[in-house]
Design a protein around this motif. Structure first.
Motif, PDB file in Angstrom:
ATOM      1  N   SER A  37      57.932  41.256  -9.024  1.00 31.31           N
ATOM      2  CA  SER A  37      58.084  41.987  -7.775  1.00 31.31           C
ATOM      3  C   SER A  37      59.076  43.132  -7.920  1.00 31.31           C
ATOM      4  O   SER A  37      58.929  44.181  -7.277  1.00 31.31           O
ATOM      5  CB  SER A  37      58.521  41.036  -6.663  1.00 31.31           C
ATOM      6  OG  SER A  37      59.749  40.405  -6.985  1.00 31.31           O
ATOM      7  N   ALA A  41      58.989  47.491  -6.780  1.00 29.80           N
ATOM      8  CA  ALA A  41      59.853  47.885  -5.671  1.00 29.80           C
ATOM      9  C   ALA A  41      59.851  49.392  -5.469  1.00 29.80           C
ATOM     10  O   ALA A  41      59.851  49.875  -4.332  1.00 29.80           O
ATOM     11  CB  ALA A  41      61.271  47.389  -5.919  1.00 29.80           C
ATOM     12  N   THR A  44      55.249  54.162  -5.785  1.00 31.03           N
ATOM     13  CA  THR A  44      54.438  54.360  -4.587  1.00 31.03           C
ATOM     14  C   THR A  44      52.949  54.313  -4.898  1.00 31.03           C
ATOM     15  O   THR A  44      52.136  54.163  -3.993  1.00 31.03           O
ATOM     16  CB  THR A  44      54.777  55.700  -3.920  1.00 31.03           C
ATOM     17  OG1 THR A  44      54.717  56.746  -4.900  1.00 31.03           O
ATOM     18  CG2 THR A  44      56.170  55.654  -3.312  1.00 31.03           C
ATOM     19  N   ASP A  66      50.972  41.953  -1.789  1.00 29.05           N
ATOM     20  CA  ASP A  66      52.218  42.347  -1.131  1.00 29.05           C
ATOM     21  C   ASP A  66      52.472  43.842  -1.300  1.00 29.05           C
ATOM     22  O   ASP A  66      52.944  44.510  -0.368  1.00 29.05           O
ATOM     23  CB  ASP A  66      53.387  41.547  -1.696  1.00 29.05           C
ATOM     24  CG  ASP A  66      54.723  41.973  -1.107  1.00 29.05           C
ATOM     25  OD1 ASP A  66      54.974  41.658   0.067  1.00 29.05           O
ATOM     26  OD2 ASP A  66      55.500  42.653  -1.817  1.00 29.05           O
ATOM     27  N   TYR A  67      52.144  44.364  -2.470  1.00 24.91           N
ATOM     28  CA  TYR A  67      52.325  45.803  -2.738  1.00 24.91           C
ATOM     29  C   TYR A  67      51.519  46.624  -1.732  1.00 24.91           C
ATOM     30  O   TYR A  67      52.034  47.574  -1.119  1.00 24.91           O
ATOM     31  CB  TYR A  67      51.888  46.085  -4.170  1.00 24.91           C
ATOM     32  CG  TYR A  67      52.070  47.505  -4.621  1.00 24.91           C
ATOM     33  CD1 TYR A  67      53.323  47.991  -4.967  1.00 24.91           C
ATOM     34  CD2 TYR A  67      50.980  48.367  -4.717  1.00 24.91           C
ATOM     35  CE1 TYR A  67      53.490  49.298  -5.395  1.00 24.91           C
ATOM     36  CE2 TYR A  67      51.133  49.667  -5.148  1.00 24.91           C
ATOM     37  CZ  TYR A  67      52.389  50.127  -5.481  1.00 24.91           C
ATOM     38  OH  TYR A  67      52.551  51.432  -5.911  1.00 24.91           O
ATOM     39  N   GLY A  69      50.486  45.535   1.119  1.00 24.29           N
ATOM     40  CA  GLY A  69      51.027  45.219   2.424  1.00 24.29           C
ATOM     41  C   GLY A  69      52.228  46.058   2.800  1.00 24.29           C
ATOM     42  O   GLY A  69      52.555  46.187   3.982  1.00 24.29           O
ATOM     43  N   ARG A  70      52.880  46.633   1.805  1.00 23.11           N
ATOM     44  CA  ARG A  70      54.017  47.521   2.059  1.00 23.11           C
ATOM     45  C   ARG A  70      53.586  48.982   2.164  1.00 23.11           C
ATOM     46  O   ARG A  70      54.422  49.891   2.151  1.00 23.11           O
ATOM     47  CB  ARG A  70      55.052  47.351   0.943  1.00 23.11           C
ATOM     48  CG  ARG A  70      55.764  46.006   1.002  1.00 23.11           C
ATOM     49  CD  ARG A  70      56.894  45.888   0.013  1.00 23.11           C
ATOM     50  NE  ARG A  70      56.433  45.639  -1.350  1.00 23.11           N
ATOM     51  CZ  ARG A  70      56.627  46.458  -2.372  1.00 23.11           C
ATOM     52  NH1 ARG A  70      57.246  47.611  -2.210  1.00 23.11           N
ATOM     53  NH2 ARG A  70      56.186  46.136  -3.581  1.00 23.11           N
ATOM     54  N   ARG A  72      51.661  50.792   0.084  1.00 25.35           N
ATOM     55  CA  ARG A  72      51.568  51.540  -1.161  1.00 25.35           C
ATOM     56  C   ARG A  72      50.100  51.753  -1.570  1.00 25.35           C
ATOM     57  O   ARG A  72      49.182  51.185  -0.956  1.00 25.35           O
ATOM     58  CB  ARG A  72      52.312  50.801  -2.280  1.00 25.35           C
ATOM     59  CG  ARG A  72      53.758  50.457  -1.943  1.00 25.35           C
ATOM     60  CD  ARG A  72      54.620  51.683  -1.665  1.00 25.35           C
ATOM     61  NE  ARG A  72      55.952  51.358  -1.201  1.00 25.35           N
ATOM     62  CZ  ARG A  72      56.995  51.126  -1.996  1.00 25.35           C
ATOM     63  NH1 ARG A  72      56.849  51.141  -3.311  1.00 25.35           N
ATOM     64  NH2 ARG A  72      58.172  50.857  -1.480  1.00 25.35           N
ATOM     65  N   GLY A 171      48.075  49.393   3.102  1.00 26.41           N
ATOM     66  CA  GLY A 171      48.161  50.387   2.051  1.00 26.41           C
ATOM     67  C   GLY A 171      46.841  51.119   1.833  1.00 26.41           C
ATOM     68  O   GLY A 171      45.993  51.199   2.725  1.00 26.41           O
TER      69      GLY A 171
END
Length: 209
Positions: A37, A41, A44, A66-67, A69-70, A72, A171
């Motif tokens: 993870s 961080a 992009t 998760d990537y 979900g942020r 990206r 994303g």
């Protein structure tokens, strides 16, 4: 705003990622088996090269989900069994004719259904034309970019070779059945090299957007 790429350690990934032509296109190279993870961080935009070990990608599915979900951008290329780990991806295989595109009597079946899309400011449509491994079925609301009809005998369904999905996750998920890292890294198929060149130039733009 950075572009990261997964490296599986194969000769063709190394040639494409570390070779002189494209080495400056990546801000960060991440060894696929060791992905954490923390590696995701900062970037992009993350590129999953074609022919990345799908077992590893399934193992890393929570990190990749998760990537997205942020908010990206995740770019997934062919032969990665994306339908087993990437959200919303559905595929169907096709028998692969490796040489039809070299026959001047053959008309490519490719249909460029969104020529106004930003990617085609970097990728010439003809650079998407080489052999076909299979097709994608984009989720509702995703933007198909390159489509192919069903085969002449009606045995293989119509589908898509490249699409841009901004609706399935927070994303952006760009998915293709094309395999440019393999062909560029194996030093054959000039169209694949041209496609990869345009894709990476677009990625640098998209990572900053």
């Amino acid at each position: 705003m950075t572009v990261a790429v997964l490296d599986s350690g194969t000769y063709y990934h190394h040639e494409a990622i570390f070779g002189e032509r494209f080495r400056d296109r990546f801000d960060r190279v991440i060894y696929t088996p060791a992905l954490t993870s923390a590696d995701l961080a900062e970037p992009t935009l993350l590129i999953v090269p074609d022919r990345t070990n799908p077992a590893l990608l399934r193992q890393h599915q929570p990190l990749l989900t998760d990537y997205l979900g942020r908010g990206r951008t995740l770019v997934v290329l062919g032969e990665c069994e994306a339908e087993t780990w990437a959200p919303g991806v559905r595929t169907a295989g096709r028998p692969t004719n490796f040489w039809w595109w070299l026959d001047p009597t053959q008309k490519p079946p490719h249909q460029f259904v969104a020529p106004e899309h930003e990617m085609f400011g970097y990728i010439a449509p003809e650079s998407t034309i080489w052999h076909i491994h299979g097709v994608l079925f984009p989720p509702a609301g995703a933007q198909p970019l390159v489509a192919v009809p069903e085969d002449r005998n009606g045995r293989d369904p119509a589908g898509v070779l490249l699409y841009d999905d901004r609706v399935t996750t927070p994303g952006r998920l760009v998915v293709s059945m094309l395999d440019p890292f393999y062909h560029h890294g194996s030093r054959f198929m000039p169209a694949a090299t041209r496609f990869l060149d345009g894709l990476l130039r677009w990625a640098q733009h998209a990572a900053r957007s």
